[in-house]
Write a protein that holds these residues in place. Structure first.
Motif, mmCIF file in Angstrom:
data_model
loop_
_atom_site.group_PDB
_atom_site.id
_atom_site.type_symbol
_atom_site.label_atom_id
_atom_site.label_comp_id
_atom_site.label_asym_id
_atom_site.label_seq_id
_atom_site.Cartn_x
_atom_site.Cartn_y
_atom_site.Cartn_z
ATOM 1 N N TRP A 115 -4.732 -3.324 0.951
ATOM 2 C CA TRP A 115 -3.939 -3.386 -0.271
ATOM 3 C C TRP A 115 -2.450 -3.573 0.012
ATOM 4 O O TRP A 115 -1.679 -3.814 -0.910
ATOM 5 C CB TRP A 115 -4.160 -2.130 -1.113
ATOM 6 N N CYS A 116 -2.035 -3.457 1.263
ATOM 7 C CA CYS A 116 -0.617 -3.602 1.611
ATOM 8 C C CYS A 116 -0.373 -4.851 2.449
ATOM 9 O O CYS A 116 0.601 -4.930 3.192
ATOM 10 C CB CYS A 116 -0.140 -2.347 2.345
ATOM 11 N N VAL A 117 -1.234 -5.841 2.313
ATOM 12 C CA VAL A 117 -1.155 -7.026 3.154
ATOM 13 C C VAL A 117 0.091 -7.870 2.863
ATOM 14 O O VAL A 117 0.763 -8.318 3.778
ATOM 15 C CB VAL A 117 -2.453 -7.858 3.052
ATOM 16 N N ALA A 118 0.403 -8.092 1.611
ATOM 17 C CA ALA A 118 1.568 -8.909 1.230
ATOM 18 C C ALA A 118 2.008 -8.493 -0.174
ATOM 19 O O ALA A 118 1.997 -9.297 -1.104
ATOM 20 C CB ALA A 118 1.221 -10.390 1.272
ATOM 21 N N PRO A 119 2.383 -7.226 -0.338
ATOM 22 C CA PRO A 119 2.667 -6.726 -1.688
ATOM 23 C C PRO A 119 3.815 -7.469 -2.370
ATOM 24 O O PRO A 119 4.785 -7.847 -1.729
ATOM 25 C CB PRO A 119 3.003 -5.258 -1.470
ATOM 26 N N PHE A 120 3.622 -7.681 -3.674
ATOM 27 C CA PHE A 120 4.640 -8.280 -4.542
ATOM 28 C C PHE A 120 5.032 -9.689 -4.095
ATOM 29 O O PHE A 120 6.170 -10.094 -4.235
ATOM 30 C CB PHE A 120 5.856 -7.353 -4.663
ATOM 31 N N GLU A 165 13.087 -4.551 -6.999
ATOM 32 C CA GLU A 165 12.625 -3.253 -6.492
ATOM 33 C C GLU A 165 13.201 -2.126 -7.346
ATOM 34 O O GLU A 165 14.171 -1.483 -6.969
ATOM 35 C CB GLU A 165 13.034 -3.090 -5.026
ATOM 36 N N GLY A 166 12.581 -1.875 -8.477
ATOM 37 C CA GLY A 166 12.980 -0.772 -9.346
ATOM 38 C C GLY A 166 11.951 0.344 -9.275
ATOM 39 O O GLY A 166 11.052 0.333 -8.431
ATOM 40 N N ASN A 167 12.069 1.314 -10.173
ATOM 41 C CA ASN A 167 11.142 2.448 -10.182
ATOM 42 C C ASN A 167 9.690 2.007 -10.367
ATOM 43 O O ASN A 167 8.784 2.566 -9.746
ATOM 44 C CB ASN A 167 11.520 3.441 -11.277
ATOM 45 N N HIS A 168 9.464 1.026 -11.231
ATOM 46 C CA HIS A 168 8.101 0.559 -11.493
ATOM 47 C C HIS A 168 7.470 0.002 -10.205
ATOM 48 O O HIS A 168 6.322 0.318 -9.881
ATOM 49 C CB HIS A 168 8.124 -0.494 -12.598
ATOM 50 N N VAL A 169 8.220 -0.809 -9.487
ATOM 51 C CA VAL A 169 7.707 -1.385 -8.240
ATOM 52 C C VAL A 169 7.483 -0.277 -7.208
ATOM 53 O O VAL A 169 6.478 -0.279 -6.504
ATOM 54 C CB VAL A 169 8.651 -2.484 -7.705
ATOM 55 N N ARG A 170 8.373 0.687 -7.140
ATOM 56 C CA ARG A 170 8.188 1.797 -6.191
ATOM 57 C C ARG A 170 6.924 2.593 -6.530
ATOM 58 O O ARG A 170 6.175 2.976 -5.632
ATOM 59 C CB ARG A 170 9.425 2.687 -6.170
ATOM 60 N N MET A 172 4.264 1.395 -8.099
ATOM 61 C CA MET A 172 3.132 0.526 -7.769
ATOM 62 C C MET A 172 2.902 0.464 -6.259
ATOM 63 O O MET A 172 1.761 0.453 -5.797
ATOM 64 C CB MET A 172 3.351 -0.876 -8.338
ATOM 65 N N ARG A 173 3.984 0.439 -5.497
ATOM 66 C CA ARG A 173 3.854 0.437 -4.033
ATOM 67 C C ARG A 173 3.147 1.717 -3.571
ATOM 68 O O ARG A 173 2.297 1.684 -2.684
ATOM 69 C CB ARG A 173 5.237 0.315 -3.384
ATOM 70 N N GLY A 174 3.458 2.839 -4.212
ATOM 71 C CA GLY A 174 2.775 4.095 -3.895
ATOM 72 C C GLY A 174 1.286 4.023 -4.193
ATOM 73 O O GLY A 174 0.464 4.537 -3.424
ATOM 74 N N VAL A 175 0.912 3.372 -5.296
ATOM 75 C CA VAL A 175 -0.509 3.203 -5.629
ATOM 76 C C VAL A 175 -1.185 2.325 -4.580
ATOM 77 O O VAL A 175 -2.298 2.631 -4.135
ATOM 78 C CB VAL A 175 -0.678 2.611 -7.053
ATOM 79 N N LEU A 176 -0.532 1.243 -4.171
ATOM 80 C CA LEU A 176 -1.101 0.377 -3.127
ATOM 81 C C LEU A 176 -1.328 1.165 -1.836
ATOM 82 O O LEU A 176 -2.374 1.031 -1.191
ATOM 83 C CB LEU A 176 -0.186 -0.820 -2.854
ATOM 84 N N GLU A 177 -0.365 1.987 -1.454
ATOM 85 C CA GLU A 177 -0.508 2.784 -0.236
ATOM 86 C C GLU A 177 -1.643 3.792 -0.373
ATOM 87 O O GLU A 177 -2.397 4.022 0.582
ATOM 88 C CB GLU A 177 0.819 3.470 0.089
ATOM 89 N N THR A 178 -1.787 4.384 -1.555
ATOM 90 C CA THR A 178 -2.907 5.312 -1.793
ATOM 91 C C THR A 178 -4.236 4.585 -1.650
ATOM 92 O O THR A 178 -5.160 5.082 -1.000
ATOM 93 C CB THR A 178 -2.796 5.943 -3.195
ATOM 94 N N MET A 179 -4.336 3.394 -2.250
ATOM 95 C CA MET A 179 -5.583 2.628 -2.152
ATOM 96 C C MET A 179 -5.861 2.225 -0.707
ATOM 97 O O MET A 179 -7.012 2.207 -0.279
ATOM 98 C CB MET A 179 -5.533 1.408 -3.077
ATOM 99 N N ASN A 180 -4.828 1.920 0.043
ATOM 100 C CA ASN A 180 -5.031 1.576 1.446
ATOM 101 C C ASN A 180 -5.569 2.767 2.230
ATOM 102 O O ASN A 180 -6.287 2.595 3.209
ATOM 103 C CB ASN A 180 -3.727 1.068 2.071
ATOM 104 N N GLY A 181 -5.228 3.970 1.784
ATOM 105 C CA GLY A 181 -5.745 5.176 2.426
ATOM 106 C C GLY A 181 -7.248 5.346 2.275
ATOM 107 O O GLY A 181 -7.858 6.138 2.983
ATOM 108 N N TRP A 182 -7.873 4.594 1.364
ATOM 109 C CA TRP A 182 -9.321 4.654 1.194
ATOM 110 C C TRP A 182 -10.062 3.913 2.296
ATOM 111 O O TRP A 182 -11.262 4.099 2.472
ATOM 112 C CB TRP A 182 -9.729 4.039 -0.143
ATOM 113 N N ARG A 183 -9.369 3.053 3.030
ATOM 114 C CA ARG A 183 -10.015 2.260 4.066
ATOM 115 C C ARG A 183 -10.548 3.169 5.160
ATOM 116 O O ARG A 183 -9.965 4.180 5.492
ATOM 117 C CB ARG A 183 -9.028 1.256 4.662
ATOM 118 N N LYS A 184 -11.681 2.770 5.712
ATOM 119 C CA LYS A 184 -12.270 3.524 6.810
ATOM 120 C C LYS A 184 -11.477 3.237 8.078
ATOM 121 O O LYS A 184 -11.091 2.093 8.334
ATOM 122 C CB LYS A 184 -13.728 3.113 7.038
#
Length: 188
Positions: A115-120, A165-170, A172-184
């Motif tokens: 999920w963090c391959v090429a964000p935004f 890069e405002g609060n909304h993007v920050r 969303m970036r946190g959500v992407l990092e959380t989803m990446n944490g699901w990877r095995k």
């Protein structure tokens, strides 16, 4: 890895918890077609940087399968009817989870999605690759919308949206990092 940062190659998928089966759609780089029920899901894939399209509303299943095949895309769906096509095992990722977040987790585990391959790097609305905004685009697309302290602004040349890069993007970036944490974890 190609220039756009999206990994290439064949992916082995399978049902969650099952042994992987043979690769299906030899997509390089990863490209997706989300059925119309998964529009929000498609937006998250675009935010992550994946080339992801959504069909026109009401497009028949036969046309969806043809589009996936013709454009070499993985068709992501929760629609059981799409499994009836002969080539479905080659192109369809059928998600069984009920909520959007659970479906994102299911896809992450099934294809080891980064999920963090090429964000935004893509417009979340129309899928067009973003470009660094020119002064003209900032002044004319949405006059006065960009805070003065923003040094980097991105523009969608197709739908004329601006991003920074405002609060909304920050968030969303946190959500992407959380989803990446699901990877095995890999056992390389």
């Amino acid at each position: 890895m190609p220039q756009d940062g999206i990994p290439t190659g064949r992916i082995v998928i399978g049902e969650p918890g099952a042994e992987p089966r043979a690769p299906f759609c030899p997509v390089a780089p990863l490209r997706f077609l989300c059925d119309e029920m998964l529009n929000g899901f498609a937006q998250w894939l675009r935010v992550a940087g994946y080339d992801t399209v959504v069909p026109a509303p009401g497009q028949p299943d036969r046309q969806l399968m043809a589009q996936a095949r013709d454009e070499n895309r993985w068709l992501i769906t929760a629609d059981d009817d799409l499994l009836q096509f002969a080539d479905a095992p080659l192109y369809v990722i059928h998600l069984t989870a009920d909520s959007e977040e659970s479906r994102r987790r299911e896809l992450t585990l099934r294809v080891d999605l980064d999920w963090c391959v090429a964000p935004f790097s893509r417009c979340k609305t129309c899928n067009t690759p973003l470009e660094r905004a020119s002064d003209w685009q900032i002044a004319h697309f949405h006059p006065g919308a960009v805070p003065a302290d923003q040094t980097t602004v991105w523009a969608c040349p197709a739908c004329r949206q601006l991003f920074w890069e405002g609060n909304h993007v920050r968030r969303m970036r946190g959500v992407l990092e959380t989803m990446n944490g699901w990877r095995k974890p890999r056992s390389d």
